[in-house]
Design a protein around this motif. Structure first.
Motif, PDB file in Angstrom:
ATOM      1  N   TRP A  58      50.145  41.960  25.918  1.00  0.00           N
ATOM      2  CA  TRP A  58      50.365  43.079  26.108  1.00  0.00           C
ATOM      3  C   TRP A  58      51.848  42.705  27.016  1.00  0.00           C
ATOM      4  CZ3 TRP A  58      47.638  45.322  22.798  1.00  0.00           C
ATOM      5  CH2 TRP A  58      46.447  45.200  22.907  1.00  0.00           C
ATOM      6  N   LEU A  59      51.975  42.148  27.277  1.00  0.00           N
ATOM      7  CA  LEU A  59      53.654  41.282  28.107  1.00  0.00           C
ATOM      8  C   LEU A  59      53.380  42.244  29.855  1.00  0.00           C
ATOM      9  CD1 LEU A  59      56.650  42.536  25.511  1.00  0.00           C
ATOM     10  CD2 LEU A  59      54.834  40.310  25.548  1.00  0.00           C
ATOM     11  N   LEU A  60      52.148  41.582  30.133  1.00  0.00           N
ATOM     12  CA  LEU A  60      51.554  42.593  31.235  1.00  0.00           C
ATOM     13  C   LEU A  60      52.555  41.452  32.496  1.00  0.00           C
ATOM     14  CD1 LEU A  60      48.141  44.105  31.082  1.00  0.00           C
ATOM     15  CD2 LEU A  60      50.665  45.304  30.877  1.00  0.00           C
ATOM     16  N   THR A  61      52.280  41.570  33.078  1.00  0.00           N
ATOM     17  CA  THR A  61      53.223  40.909  34.658  1.00  0.00           C
ATOM     18  C   THR A  61      52.360  41.357  35.869  1.00  0.00           C
ATOM     19  OG1 THR A  61      54.442  42.777  35.745  1.00  0.00           O
ATOM     20  CG2 THR A  61      55.648  41.122  34.097  1.00  0.00           C
ATOM     21  N   ASP A  62      52.664  39.810  36.562  1.00  0.00           N
ATOM     22  CA  ASP A  62      51.950  40.176  38.168  1.00  0.00           C
ATOM     23  C   ASP A  62      51.618  41.352  38.887  1.00  0.00           C
ATOM     24  OD1 ASP A  62      50.959  37.243  38.110  1.00  0.00           O
ATOM     25  OD2 ASP A  62      52.781  36.662  38.893  1.00  0.00           O
ATOM     26  N   ASP A  63      53.126  41.988  38.553  1.00  0.00           N
ATOM     27  CA  ASP A  63      53.173  43.116  39.538  1.00  0.00           C
ATOM     28  C   ASP A  63      52.422  44.422  38.552  1.00  0.00           C
ATOM     29  OD1 ASP A  63      54.481  42.661  41.180  1.00  0.00           O
ATOM     30  OD2 ASP A  63      56.728  43.091  40.459  1.00  0.00           O
ATOM     31  N   ASP A  64      52.154  44.691  37.083  1.00  0.00           N
ATOM     32  CA  ASP A  64      50.989  45.121  36.320  1.00  0.00           C
ATOM     33  C   ASP A  64      49.564  45.148  37.186  1.00  0.00           C
ATOM     34  OD1 ASP A  64      53.208  46.568  34.362  1.00  0.00           O
ATOM     35  OD2 ASP A  64      53.156  44.789  33.704  1.00  0.00           O
ATOM     36  N   ARG A  65      49.764  43.775  37.255  1.00  0.00           N
ATOM     37  CA  ARG A  65      47.581  43.942  37.617  1.00  0.00           C
ATOM     38  C   ARG A  65      47.981  44.182  39.118  1.00  0.00           C
ATOM     39  NH1 ARG A  65      44.617  41.617  39.902  1.00  0.00           N
ATOM     40  NH2 ARG A  65      46.262  39.417  41.795  1.00  0.00           N
ATOM     41  N   LEU A  66      48.805  43.987  39.734  1.00  0.00           N
ATOM     42  CA  LEU A  66      48.637  44.217  41.698  1.00  0.00           C
ATOM     43  C   LEU A  66      48.120  45.608  41.374  1.00  0.00           C
ATOM     44  CD1 LEU A  66      51.395  42.104  42.917  1.00  0.00           C
ATOM     45  CD2 LEU A  66      48.518  41.947  43.263  1.00  0.00           C
ATOM     46  N   GLN A  67      49.405  46.732  40.394  1.00  0.00           N
ATOM     47  CA  GLN A  67      48.993  47.879  40.408  1.00  0.00           C
ATOM     48  C   GLN A  67      47.990  48.620  39.903  1.00  0.00           C
ATOM     49  OE1 GLN A  67      52.531  49.112  37.884  1.00  0.00           O
ATOM     50  NE2 GLN A  67      53.989  49.310  40.304  1.00  0.00           N
ATOM     51  N   SER A  68      47.545  48.072  39.292  1.00  0.00           N
ATOM     52  CA  SER A  68      46.264  48.163  38.276  1.00  0.00           C
ATOM     53  C   SER A  68      44.628  48.051  39.128  1.00  0.00           C
ATOM     54  CB  SER A  68      45.768  47.668  37.306  1.00  0.00           C
ATOM     55  OG  SER A  68      45.708  46.387  37.541  1.00  0.00           O
ATOM     56  N   GLY A  69      45.029  46.524  40.370  1.00  0.00           N
ATOM     57  CA  GLY A  69      43.913  47.064  41.828  1.00  0.00           C
ATOM     58  C   GLY A  69      42.523  45.897  40.463  1.00  0.00           C
ATOM     59  N   VAL A  70      42.711  45.786  39.294  1.00  0.00           N
ATOM     60  CA  VAL A  70      41.959  45.593  38.359  1.00  0.00           C
ATOM     61  C   VAL A  70      41.953  44.139  38.076  1.00  0.00           C
ATOM     62  CG1 VAL A  70      40.407  47.614  37.810  1.00  0.00           C
ATOM     63  CG2 VAL A  70      42.402  46.476  36.112  1.00  0.00           C
ATOM     64  N   SER A  71      41.334  43.283  37.750  1.00  0.00           N
ATOM     65  CA  SER A  71      41.187  41.613  37.776  1.00  0.00           C
ATOM     66  C   SER A  71      42.142  41.626  35.816  1.00  0.00           C
ATOM     67  CB  SER A  71      39.599  40.997  37.304  1.00  0.00           C
ATOM     68  OG  SER A  71      38.989  41.836  36.533  1.00  0.00           O
ATOM     69  N   TRP A  72      42.784  40.555  35.428  1.00  0.00           N
ATOM     70  CA  TRP A  72      43.336  40.400  34.468  1.00  0.00           C
ATOM     71  C   TRP A  72      41.793  40.522  32.734  1.00  0.00           C
ATOM     72  CZ3 TRP A  72      48.206  40.371  33.643  1.00  0.00           C
ATOM     73  CH2 TRP A  72      48.769  39.788  34.775  1.00  0.00           C
ATOM     74  N   PHE A  73      40.906  40.114  33.697  1.00  0.00           N
ATOM     75  CA  PHE A  73      39.818  40.477  32.494  1.00  0.00           C
ATOM     76  C   PHE A  73      39.518  41.896  31.761  1.00  0.00           C
ATOM     77  CE2 PHE A  73      35.023  41.009  32.297  1.00  0.00           C
ATOM     78  CZ  PHE A  73      35.219  40.381  29.780  1.00  0.00           C
ATOM     79  N   CYS A  74      39.207  42.243  33.408  1.00  0.00           N
ATOM     80  CA  CYS A  74      38.606  43.900  33.246  1.00  0.00           C
ATOM     81  C   CYS A  74      40.671  44.512  32.548  1.00  0.00           C
ATOM     82  CB  CYS A  74      39.042  44.962  34.682  1.00  0.00           C
ATOM     83  SG  CYS A  74      37.303  44.262  35.256  1.00  0.00           S
ATOM     84  N   LEU A  75      41.477  44.009  32.916  1.00  0.00           N
ATOM     85  CA  LEU A  75      42.835  44.740  32.620  1.00  0.00           C
ATOM     86  C   LEU A  75      42.842  44.639  31.446  1.00  0.00           C
ATOM     87  CD1 LEU A  75      45.717  45.927  33.723  1.00  0.00           C
ATOM     88  CD2 LEU A  75      46.797  43.939  33.742  1.00  0.00           C
ATOM     89  N   PHE A  76      42.692  43.449  30.331  1.00  0.00           N
ATOM     90  CA  PHE A  76      43.030  43.167  29.174  1.00  0.00           C
ATOM     91  C   PHE A  76      41.841  44.107  28.593  1.00  0.00           C
ATOM     92  CE2 PHE A  76      41.697  41.278  25.114  1.00  0.00           C
ATOM     93  CZ  PHE A  76      43.035  40.730  24.554  1.00  0.00           C
ATOM     94  N   LYS A  77      40.922  44.506  28.725  1.00  0.00           N
ATOM     95  CA  LYS A  77      39.465  45.226  28.296  1.00  0.00           C
ATOM     96  C   LYS A  77      40.241  46.660  27.694  1.00  0.00           C
ATOM     97  CE  LYS A  77      35.777  44.257  30.356  1.00  0.00           C
ATOM     98  NZ  LYS A  77      34.701  44.966  30.618  1.00  0.00           N
ATOM     99  N   GLN A  78      40.945  47.067  29.300  1.00  0.00           N
ATOM    100  CA  GLN A  78      41.542  48.472  29.659  1.00  0.00           C
ATOM    101  C   GLN A  78      42.411  48.773  28.038  1.00  0.00           C
ATOM    102  OE1 GLN A  78      43.038  49.163  33.408  1.00  0.00           O
ATOM    103  NE2 GLN A  78      41.146  49.082  34.252  1.00  0.00           N
ATOM    104  N   TYR A  79      42.911  47.898  28.344  1.00  0.00           N
ATOM    105  CA  TYR A  79      44.363  48.186  27.237  1.00  0.00           C
ATOM    106  C   TYR A  79      43.769  47.274  26.073  1.00  0.00           C
ATOM    107  CZ  TYR A  79      48.483  48.814  30.382  1.00  0.00           C
ATOM    108  OH  TYR A  79      49.646  48.837  30.711  1.00  0.00           O
TER     109      TYR A  79
END
Length: 460
Positions: A58-79
């Protein structure tokens, strides 16, 4: 005596080696591991493992994760929930879009401003229902990122300007494209990808393998001008699928293969070996094929070439010179050779001084699909007109894209036009400049059948 055997349970294995092993797995295997045991279920959700998956797919960065407020695992599931069907395409297309926008931001800001936000799954599904055809996933994926561009000039997909002929192709949004979806004979199940306001030209994508086309290939339609049947449409092929078509174009833009001229992308192709230096003067050539002025039947292939003449800034002032004439040797793919010479270039006799650059565009037609040209310019020194010398023009090739004729049936030829190189120019070498073009109208008339029945967006 048999060696003692100790059973080693999964929960007794050290964590670091297991995480190292898991780091080599893709997201599907990580998910499968989570069902094996409680220990692997815990380890397979380790945040750094999913950070690498998020960056990769998904080409996501640390800033993307911080803005999402969730873990990397949850962010992957969202995308994955939203874009999972496109996972094999998303990273490639997203990267292409980001490279293109970054490159154009300072060079062509108007183009960036014309891009539309991505469309939604619901909207794409509605378009499929409207046209009665499935859209390919690579096309859908790209339009989730950006829904084409507004109907403005210049177009994102390249321009070409020569004499009084101008082309600039807009990347259509999916709604406008659906309005131009073709059901007529000769173009059945074809979706427009681009549109040019000035010529009516569009590139299309075949959504079904009908009428000799391959599924999902992109092409310029080219009416057979010798056929009585208006549905006899040949095609110049520009890509085997949307992904190849779009990413190849972006690569040519961001690597400088296509030059930026007057805030527009010009689709000239420059062979890096197509450069020749004579003394202090360097000549380089780039070329382009114009499908809207070409045809397969009759064989009429229209090319433009752009020549750059530059005198080194380190040359002495005494090296200043003026171009007097040009000489061309033209060789077609069937072995025919023609030699042509004439005064100046496009009616001009440029003076070259240290550091000066002179560029001009010209054009030519052939009855064969590939050919090459080479030659020289004749100059004289300003300080001594008797000192005359030649400057080499490197050999450059002009090759039209692959084309596919329609299946031939018994047809009566309406014309037997066989073009000859330079038959539209008094000096027989097709020299034209960007702003002059009194002789160009008869050239445009050769292929005006291209515009017959042309689709036009409703907004115009």
């Amino acid at each position: 005596m048999a060696a003692a055997f100790t059973e080693l349970r999964m929960d007794q294995l050290p964590t670091d080696p297991l995480l190292h092993i898991l780091s080599y797995l893709d997201f599907r295997d990580l998910m499968h591991c989570s069902f094996v045991s409680r220990r692997l279920n815990e380890l397979s959700k380790h945040n750094p493992l999913w950070k690498s998956q998020c960056c990769k797919h998904w080409l996501l960065t640390d800033d993307d994760r911080l803005q999402s407020g969730v873990s990397w695992f949850c962010l992957f599931k969202q995308y994955y929930t939203d874009l999972g069907r496109y996972i094999q395409y998303y990273a490639v297309l997203k990267r292409a879009w980001e490279q293109l926008k970054s490159f154009l931001q300072q060079r062509c800001p108007r183009m960036i401003a014309s891009l539309k936000e991505g469309t939604t799954e619901v909207e794409l599904n509605d378009i499929e229902a409207q046209i009665g055809c499935k859209l390919p996933d690579d096309y859908r994926c790209s339009y989730r990122i950006h829904n084409g561009q507004k109907l403005v000039i210049p177009g994102l997909m390249g321009s070409m300007s020569l004499s009084n002929h101008y082309r600039s192709e807009v990347l259509l949004d999916v709604e406008t494209a659906a309005g131009g979806f073709q059901q007529r004979k000769g173009m059945r199940r074809c979706l427009p990808l681009t549109f040019c306001f000035h010529t009516g030209l569009s590139q299309y994508m075949a959504l079904e393998p009908a009428e000799g086309r391959q599924m999902f290939e992109s092409f310029y339609p080219c009416p057979d001008q010798t056929a009585q049947d208006p549905s006899a449409i040949d095609m110049f092929i520009t890509g085997s699928c949307f992904l190849e078509w779009f990413t190849t174009y972006v690569h040519n833009v961001v690597t400088g293969e296509y030059p930026i001229i007057r805030d527009q992308i010009f689709r000239y192709v420059h062979d890096k070996s197509c450069v020749a230096t004579t003394g202090d003067i360097t000549v380089s050539v780039s070329t382009s094929f114009l499908p809207e002025l070409s045809s397969v039947h009759p064989p009429h292939f229209f090319f433009t070439y752009r020549i750059r003449i530059e005198m080194s800034s380190s040359a002495s002032p005494e090296a200043a010179c003026q171009l007097d004439s040009r000489y061309w040797k033209i060789t077609t793919s069937d072995g025919n050779v023609e030699e042509v010479q004439g005064p100046g270039v496009v009616g001009e006799f440029p003076v070259m001084t240290p550091g000066k650059v002179h560029e001009y565009a010209s054009c030519t037609t052939f009855s064969t699909s590939s050919e090459y040209m080479e030659g020289h310019y004749t100059f004289h020194r300003l300080a001594s007109k008797e000192e005359v010398f030649h400057v080499a023009i490197p050999r450059f090739h002009m090759v039209c894209p692959p084309f596919r004729p329609v299946a031939r049936t018994q047809q009566k030829a309406l014309a037997s036009y066989t073009p000859r190189f330079g038959d539209h120019d008094d000096d027989h070498d097709g020299e034209y400049c960007d702003g002059d073009g009194d002789d160009f109208d008869d050239l445009r008339g050769i292929n005006m059948a291209t515009l017959e029945g042309a689709w036009c967006p409703r907004h115009i």
